[in-house]
Design a protein around this motif. Structure first.
Motif, short mmCIF file in Angstrom:
data_model
loop_
_atom_site.label_atom_id
_atom_site.label_comp_id
_atom_site.label_asym_id
_atom_site.label_seq_id
_atom_site.Cartn_x
_atom_site.Cartn_y
_atom_site.Cartn_z
N SER A 10 -2.78 18.89 86.27
CA SER A 10 -2.28 17.57 85.82
C SER A 10 -3.22 16.42 86.16
O SER A 10 -3.11 15.35 85.57
CB SER A 10 -0.91 17.30 86.44
N THR A 11 -4.14 16.62 87.10
CA THR A 11 -5.03 15.53 87.51
C THR A 11 -6.33 15.49 86.71
O THR A 11 -7.17 14.63 86.95
CB THR A 11 -5.37 15.67 89.02
N GLY A 12 -6.51 16.43 85.80
CA GLY A 12 -7.76 16.50 85.03
C GLY A 12 -7.72 15.66 83.77
O GLY A 12 -6.76 14.91 83.54
N HIS A 35 -5.85 21.16 91.89
CA HIS A 35 -6.68 21.95 92.80
C HIS A 35 -6.76 21.31 94.18
O HIS A 35 -6.41 21.92 95.19
CB HIS A 35 -8.08 22.11 92.19
N SER A 36 -7.19 20.02 94.22
CA SER A 36 -7.37 19.38 95.52
C SER A 36 -7.10 17.88 95.53
O SER A 36 -7.09 17.27 96.59
CB SER A 36 -8.80 19.64 96.02
N ASN A 37 -6.88 17.29 94.38
CA ASN A 37 -6.68 15.84 94.30
C ASN A 37 -5.24 15.46 94.68
O ASN A 37 -4.39 15.21 93.82
CB ASN A 37 -7.03 15.37 92.88
N THR A 38 -5.00 15.41 96.00
CA THR A 38 -3.63 15.16 96.48
C THR A 38 -3.15 13.74 96.13
O THR A 38 -1.97 13.54 95.86
CB THR A 38 -3.56 15.31 98.01
N LYS A 122 -9.10 27.46 77.80
CA LYS A 122 -9.62 28.45 76.85
C LYS A 122 -10.17 29.70 77.53
O LYS A 122 -10.17 30.78 76.96
CB LYS A 122 -10.67 27.82 75.95
N GLU A 123 -10.63 29.55 78.81
CA GLU A 123 -11.21 30.71 79.51
C GLU A 123 -10.19 31.85 79.61
O GLU A 123 -10.56 33.03 79.62
CB GLU A 123 -11.66 30.29 80.92
N THR A 124 -8.90 31.48 79.65
CA THR A 124 -7.82 32.48 79.70
C THR A 124 -7.87 33.43 78.52
O THR A 124 -7.75 34.64 78.66
CB THR A 124 -6.46 31.73 79.68
#
Ligand code: NDP
Ligand code: MG
Length: 385
Positions: A10-12, A35-38, A122-124
């Motif tokens: 959600s932070t991207g 991932h890490s953006n708290t 898309k990598e999925t």
């Protein structure tokens, strides 16, 4: 509320634009993951009243707990957290907008739970296309494309029958280095490669757009989403990014979707499908553009594109290997460990060195991914790229 969604990533770039769409259309948000953006994650959780928040890095969990101490949000971490979010009840659509292969396992978890997916990651599909599509079909789960080209194809298919498709025209902006020769790309810096002419996106996909790996990944993604063979897809460089892709039908009629290059259109279409409603993007003025141009891609200079097509034509674990090699190589390029051209060299080398086999389980995909990444790391240590 229109619908209830969860957002992984959600932070991207895609995640934040999806939340703008949610804000504009009163879409409910049950869970968010980053991932890490708290900092941004906690702000989003509070604004949208999400019940669950997942921070992938567990060493960041305490920080997130502190930021959300006045709420009763359930805090999760790691892959288990992403899977738990993917399996929540009362969710209409899970948007998967994390970057990289890490999105595969949560996608499969959502499918097993019977939750429809809006797929940006898309990598999925590149790595696990066969497994993902077969399992989604089995479970009756819908996968709505978020990628602009695939959304364009999906939109051009409305009211038509899939079995009348003759071919697909997959458009490509050509990235920042269109028209350059191989030698001219020797000393390209990360800063230059991160300057995309038309789209503002996360770093990894921006580099993929500069190497044309992105178009290779999209070629594979299109094959899985729309059940196409490699021969049915033509890649056309279209510098203006106005025609987002097109479908050619058996009567040689071509239907395309056009619009300004703004991801909010495809994001909204995927989240609200089948509803078409107002979207806060610029109006498309064709006369402002004046002319639209089209060209063939340069498969020799942009080795990643060729490698992807070779990999998916051979099938098996090769697309997963090529994708894993690219993820590792792009990270190495961004951290200044290899040159721009090193990415294409390493991806091609992994394609040629990997012993192909059929995918029977998710472990086969993860294993091919790991092997490709270790190969890239070893080669970077052995010699300079
Ligand atoms: P960004 O790098 O901008 O954002 C990635 C997001 O994923 C961030 O929220 C990041 O969190 C999160 N994330 C990364 N790893 C994990 C993890 N292990 N667990 C949980 N969250 C994670 O990428 P984009 O938004 O640009 O791209 C996302 C995907 O969408 C990619 O697959 C890309 O190819 C695809 N896509 C993107 C387009 C675009 O316009 N941006 C267009 C079409 C497709 P944090 O912020 O904490 O690091
Ligand atoms: Mg795209």
């Amino acid at each position: 509320m229109m619908k209830t969604i969860t957002v992984l990533g959600s932070t991207g770039s895609i995640g934040t634009q999806a939340l703008e769409v949610a804000r504009e259309h009163e879409i409910g948000v049950k869970a968010l993951a980053a991932h890490s953006n708290t900092k941004l994650l906690s702000e989003q959780v509070k604004e949208f009243g999400a019940e669950y928040a997942c921070i992938f890095r567990d060493d960041k969990a305490d920080e997130l707990k502190e930021m959300l101490k006045d709420t009763d949000v359930k805090i999760l971490t790691g892959m288990e957290g992403l899977k738990e979010i993917a399996r929540l009840d009362g969710v209409d659509i899970m948007l998967n907008s994390v970057v990289g292969m890490v999105g595969l396992v949560p996608t499969l978890a959502a499918i097993d739970h019977g939750t429809d997916i809006a797929l940006a990651n898309k990598e999925t599909l590149v790595a696990g296309g066969k497994l993902v599509i077969e399992r989604a079909r089995e479970k009756g789960v819908k996968i709505y494309p978020v990628d602009s080209e695939h959304s364009a194809i999906f939109q051009s298919l409305q009211g038509n029958s899939m079995n009348k498709i003759k071919s697909i025209i997959l458009t490509a902006s050509g990235g920042p280095f269109f028209g350059r020769t191989y030698d001219e790309l020797k000393n390209v810096s990360a800063e230059q490669a991160l300057k995309h002419p038309n789209w503002s996106m996360g770093n990894k996909i921006t580099i993929d757009s500069a190497t044309l790996m992105n178009k290779g990944l999209e070629f594979i993604e299109a094959m899985w989403l729309f059940d196409l063979s490699p021969e049915q897809i033509e890649i056309v460089v279209h510098r203006e990014s106005v025609i987002h892709s097109a479908v050619e039908y058996c009567d040689n009629s071509v239907i395309a979707q056009l619009g300004v290059p703004d991801m909010k259109i495809p994001i909204q279409y995927a989240l609200l499908y089948p509803l078409r409603t107002d979207c806060s993007v610029k109006h498309l003025s064709l006369t402002d553009y004046g002319r639209l141009t089209f060209a063939k891609p340069d498969f020799e200079t942009f080795k990643c594109l060729k490698a992807c097509i070779r990999a998916v034509t051979a099938g098996g674990i090769l697309p997963a290997a090529v994708n894993g090699a690219n993820e590792a190589a792009v990270a190495a390029f961004l951290s200044g460990r290899i040159s721009f051209l090193g990415i294409g060299e390493l991806v091609t080398e992994v394609l040629e060195k990997t012993e192909n086999k059929e995918i029977l389980s998710v472990e086969d995909i993860l294993c091919a991914d790991r092997a490709a990444r270790s190969y890239v790391e070893e080669r970077i240590i052995e010699r300079r790229y």
